[in-house]
Design an enzyme around this catalytic site. Sequence first.
Site, mmCIF file in Angstrom:
data_model
loop_
_atom_site.group_PDB
_atom_site.id
_atom_site.type_symbol
_atom_site.label_atom_id
_atom_site.label_comp_id
_atom_site.label_asym_id
_atom_site.label_seq_id
_atom_site.Cartn_x
_atom_site.Cartn_y
_atom_site.Cartn_z
ATOM 1 N N GLY A 1 -14.197 -12.203 -1.184
ATOM 2 C CA GLY A 1 -12.814 -11.732 -1.096
ATOM 3 C C GLY A 1 -12.110 -12.405 0.063
ATOM 4 N N ALA B 1 -8.895 -8.484 5.069
ATOM 5 C CA ALA B 1 -10.201 -8.275 5.689
ATOM 6 C C ALA B 1 -11.060 -9.532 5.570
ATOM 7 C CB ALA B 1 -10.900 -7.088 5.041
ATOM 8 N N HIS C 1 0.872 6.601 -4.944
ATOM 9 C CA HIS C 1 2.046 6.278 -4.136
ATOM 10 C C HIS C 1 3.294 6.868 -4.763
ATOM 11 C CE1 HIS C 1 5.025 4.052 -1.920
ATOM 12 N NE2 HIS C 1 4.096 3.560 -1.137
ATOM 13 N N SER D 1 8.715 -0.160 -1.768
ATOM 14 C CA SER D 1 8.174 0.183 -0.461
ATOM 15 C C SER D 1 8.548 1.583 -0.009
ATOM 16 C CB SER D 1 8.685 -0.800 0.593
ATOM 17 O OG SER D 1 8.405 -0.289 1.876
ATOM 18 N N ARG E 1 2.287 10.431 1.726
ATOM 19 C CA ARG E 1 2.361 10.012 0.334
ATOM 20 C C ARG E 1 1.819 11.051 -0.643
ATOM 21 N NH1 ARG E 1 0.540 3.701 1.313
ATOM 22 N NH2 ARG E 1 2.575 3.077 2.109
ATOM 23 N N HIS F 1 -2.177 3.564 -6.233
ATOM 24 C CA HIS F 1 -1.819 2.506 -5.305
ATOM 25 C C HIS F 1 -2.999 2.015 -4.493
ATOM 26 C CE1 HIS F 1 0.527 0.189 -2.572
ATOM 27 N NE2 HIS F 1 0.269 0.947 -1.537
ATOM 28 N N GLU G 1 -10.291 -2.346 2.273
ATOM 29 C CA GLU G 1 -10.197 -1.280 1.272
ATOM 30 C C GLU G 1 -11.530 -1.088 0.546
ATOM 31 O OE1 GLU G 1 -6.926 -1.798 -1.457
ATOM 32 O OE2 GLU G 1 -7.366 0.055 -2.543
ATOM 33 N N LEU H 1 -2.932 -2.418 6.096
ATOM 34 C CA LEU H 1 -2.931 -3.749 6.699
ATOM 35 C C LEU H 1 -3.638 -3.691 8.043
ATOM 36 C CD1 LEU H 1 0.733 -4.842 5.893
ATOM 37 C CD2 LEU H 1 -1.331 -5.174 4.555
#
Lengths: 254, 267, 670
Positions: free
Chosen positions: C44, C48, C270, C288, C341, C434, C458, C474
């Site tokens: 990945g 990260a 979300h 957003s 959220r 989300h 994640e 993030l």
Amino acid sequence: MSGNMNLTLKVWRQKNKDDRGKFETYPVQHISPDMSFLEMFDVLNERLINEGKDPVAFDHDCREGICGMCSMFINGRPHGPLQGVTTCQLHMRSFRNGDTIVVEPWRATAFPVIKDLAVDRSAFDRVISAGGFISVNTGNAQDANSIPVPKDDADAAFAAATCIGCGACVAACKNASAMLFVSAKVSQFALLPQGQAERQERVLSMVAQMDAEGFGSCTNTGACEAECPKGISLSNIARMNRDYIGAQLSTQKA
Amino acid sequence: MSWFTRMFTSTIGQKLIVALTGLFLSTFLVVHMVGNLQLFKDDQGMSFNLYSVFMTSNPLIKTVSYILYLSILFHAFKGLHLAYKNLKARPVGYAVVNGKANSHWTSRSMGVLGTIILVFIVVHMNDFWAEYKFGHIPYVQYEENLQTGEIKSKPYIDEAGNPKTIAKKVEETIISKDGIDYKLTITKDLYAEVAEAFNNPLLVLLYVIAMFAVGFHLFHGFKSGFQTLGLNHPRYNPAIQFLSTWVFAVIIPAGFAAMPLYFLLIK
Amino acid sequence: MTTSPKLDARIPEGTLEQKWTKYRSTVPLVNPANKRNLEIIIVGSGLAGASAAAALAELGYKVKVFCFQDSARRAHSIAAQGGINAAKNYQNDGDSTYRLFYDTIKGGDYRAREANVYRLAEVSANIIDQCVAQGVPFAREYGGMLDNRSFGGTQVKRTFYAAGQTGQQLLLGAYSALQRQVGLGQVDMLTRHEMLDIVNVDGKCRGIIARDLVSGKLERHFGHAVLLCSGGYGNVFFLSTNAMGSNVTAAWKAHKKGAFFGNPCFTQIHPTCIPVSGDHQSKLTLMSESLRNDGRIWVPKRKEDADAIRAGKLNPNDLKEEDRDYYLERRYPAFGNLVPRDVASRAAKERCDAGFGVNQTGEAVYLDFAFNMKYKYGKKEATKKGIQNPTEEQLTELGKAVVKEQYGNLFDMYQQITGVNPYENPMMIYPAVHYTMGGLWVDYNLMTSVPGLYALGEANFSDHGANRLGASALMQGLADGYFVIPYTIGAYLSNEIRTRAIDTNHEAFEAAEKSVRERLEKLKNINGTKTVDYFHKRLGKIMWNQCGMARNAEGLKQAIADIQSLRAEFWRDVRVPGGVNEFNPELEKAGRVADFLELGELMCHDALNRNESCGGHFREEFQTEEGEALRDDENFGYVAAWEMTGDANWELHREDLKYENIKIAQRSYK
């Protein structure tokens, strides 16, 4: 499934990079105007699979216009008829019932076709590896607010940095030139105080790599800017030209 | 590879050659056109002919003119070379290209326009420049009344009617007749050569076509040169755009085209 | 309740403030000469993965990075919009490391580890420094200093941002750092490669089997350690804000080879996404959360108005102020539209379920900018420009320009997707899947229960507990990659300096490749009648209906049965066109969906096991009279780490969560 648009698709099919490739014509029915262009391809592929045929290979990932992976040349224009939009954000309401739509892959020596509409854009990664960075190892940084950056410079750097690396500029350019892509990265760092230390070295290395990849030269037609889904400005190319010429003439090296 | 070779073999370096030579050629066009406006002067071509002498004898201008010839060669060669390389950057073309959606046709046709101009330059230089330098253009003698400014001309020939030559490019003497001073000027009569050439409608057509090509070539080329040099700034772009369009794409080619048309239609 | 002996979180001793500082100063080191001989595999290339790859390569390790996309820059971190939190306190509004730590624990509904979260808050400031040094163009104020915005679940302004493209800018920063190491020869970047299994030798993870997606060839790669930075698994719901290619495969293969899966049912829904428009939909698009700063969320007060709007007989702009129900402001006056959220999502669902939804499907609420456009920004602009007694129209016009500058790209995106102009009409939004807080269980070093196998970002079960605050994903991805793993990996690798590279002809590699090949062949040879997407959509429906925003025991039991039978049907009737040894996106998809079909079941088991409501996990049986989540700290204050013990068989291990610094309380945003 819900829609009343009937369209004819002429799609480039090419088994692999060595295949000559040809167009295939596919009628598609019951397309909803709310579908995205790629969702229309999902419908086509679902049908092809059900008919025992090979689905059309195309690159896509985020489907919200930011990853830069989707890349279709639609009716003679990269990402289709709208400005400031990637293929995944193009919706079928931009077409009319009965339209014939020609879909081709990006075409460039530096972007060989992998299969059908998917091309290899690793040339862009190599250009970045050649100098599209600021050499700061993790942990070296000083406090973020210790260098004030004028808002206008920060905004201009950001505008250049919004490039998604999709390659539409190369696809649109009659010379398959990558100047807009390369200059966007050069500009982002040239506009920021952090980028000054390597400014000359960066532009020299990146341009050398860009040339080595076999992209064409820029003849300032402006097609790249007009087709760029993120509206990257031609002024970045001018800045890169300026920096390149300046760097060649004034670098400390022999 | 030395830095110099590296620079001028890079795509940007090569474009720099095209831009610098192109902009230089553009400035030449201004000079050339302003100078040639003397064709319209009603003096039987005297000032035009003297201007021709000046342009071919002044050492500074001669030096510049050699740079100019080199520029034409470099500009044409580099331009065509890049066009060829750019073709190779996309060996398999698109089936459908909607170029007009994203760019002006002139910017996409610089090679073709440039080639037309190159053909024209060969014809043009063969007709006048080579003729003037190496051909046998007859001499003319002007007699200018220094009091009234009236000018009379006659072929510079001997009694038998054979053309005479002089050792220098131009010979100027002052004589007095009936208490009035006259200036006698003997020089090659390029003007007559021009007037004769432009009686040929086909040649005039070629010139007019070529001037359209020049106009369209410069419409993109002039501003493009600035972009290649990196001179793109919202403050100055409007001025460059204005010069590009009005001076280089309209006034200059129109001025040049007016000359053959003037001789064909009016003279 | 005690922690299972199989779960040692390796949390360092000491006070909360000192744990990390002390630990990173005492963790064993690997000397530079040895680093050159140690190989690290990273799967990945998102925030990260890219940051870990760059940081580890800078230290001198030999790194190999794999991503399934055509470039490392495509990873889905790129799509994050709003921003990144950091305890910089540049705004002088009372922020601190402790407050960020506290907000994160509280926002996560007390289901995260204190030590991890405190470390995250500590390094958050370094992230901003690092990114600015890399040339990430964050938004700035006129004085040249960095600007901040506020985000849901907090009362300070600590979010750094770059318009609505913060994730893109941060990822491109990390990508640049990664590509720099590629250019230097420190990183071998393998794009269009998908990891299809991990290889364990003598109980330690020693490599992976990857498929070259262009040629279809299987490859074996050795590594002294393997880092999974493969993101979340929201695509188990088919429709989510994840990228089409986002998948659980890497994490799932690791899970099948011994890595425990932590809190799989913790899914973040979300609140502000563009509603579903039809069956053709392939993904959902996020708007957003920063829009909640200026947009007010409402539905009509009366059902008949909602009916009229749905039927197209009433224009929402014409509905009088007193007939609108600003339900977040009504229910949560302290936080209003900026509640976390999970709370915002559930509130929207509650209104829509009650029949107040405003689009044709009845699953949408309004996010309305008209008020703030006019009275917040319009008035300010009018004052700035010295306009006396501006008209309503003037105010709207002036405010529109400000809104355009702040959210222009989001508004354009909304209009592009829906065909509706959001400047003129209120936006319609609805919650969508989300982010997944669950993931591979990791200890303080980010190592999974398989020695040598790590999970970052994640992909791990993470520091967000049961609910992640906005702008924290993030932060966590980059914290793990830049500032945690470079230290903590030393604890393991310092003992591996004598381990020579294992020949990939080793029988463990042989066996792993064989099973991967057999599975691919099997998928290909089913030759059934239904496409992969057909199964994926059906799985998504089951998950959304039974294991989505609200869950109950009965539904979850039904879902488990349904998924089991769907899985059987998949392996009987899926059709995968094309060959195994060629570029074949359908085959890739089939493998991923097969894994989702197993994961979905585990998620339901986990949700069924957790007899409480917390964060993103809302069990209808466990709620207060006002419909708020009812936590059970006594019985469920633990991380559920699931061990796979056989085909679709799991054993639960509990890691007790101890709160020594924070007093657990009922979360209140009123």
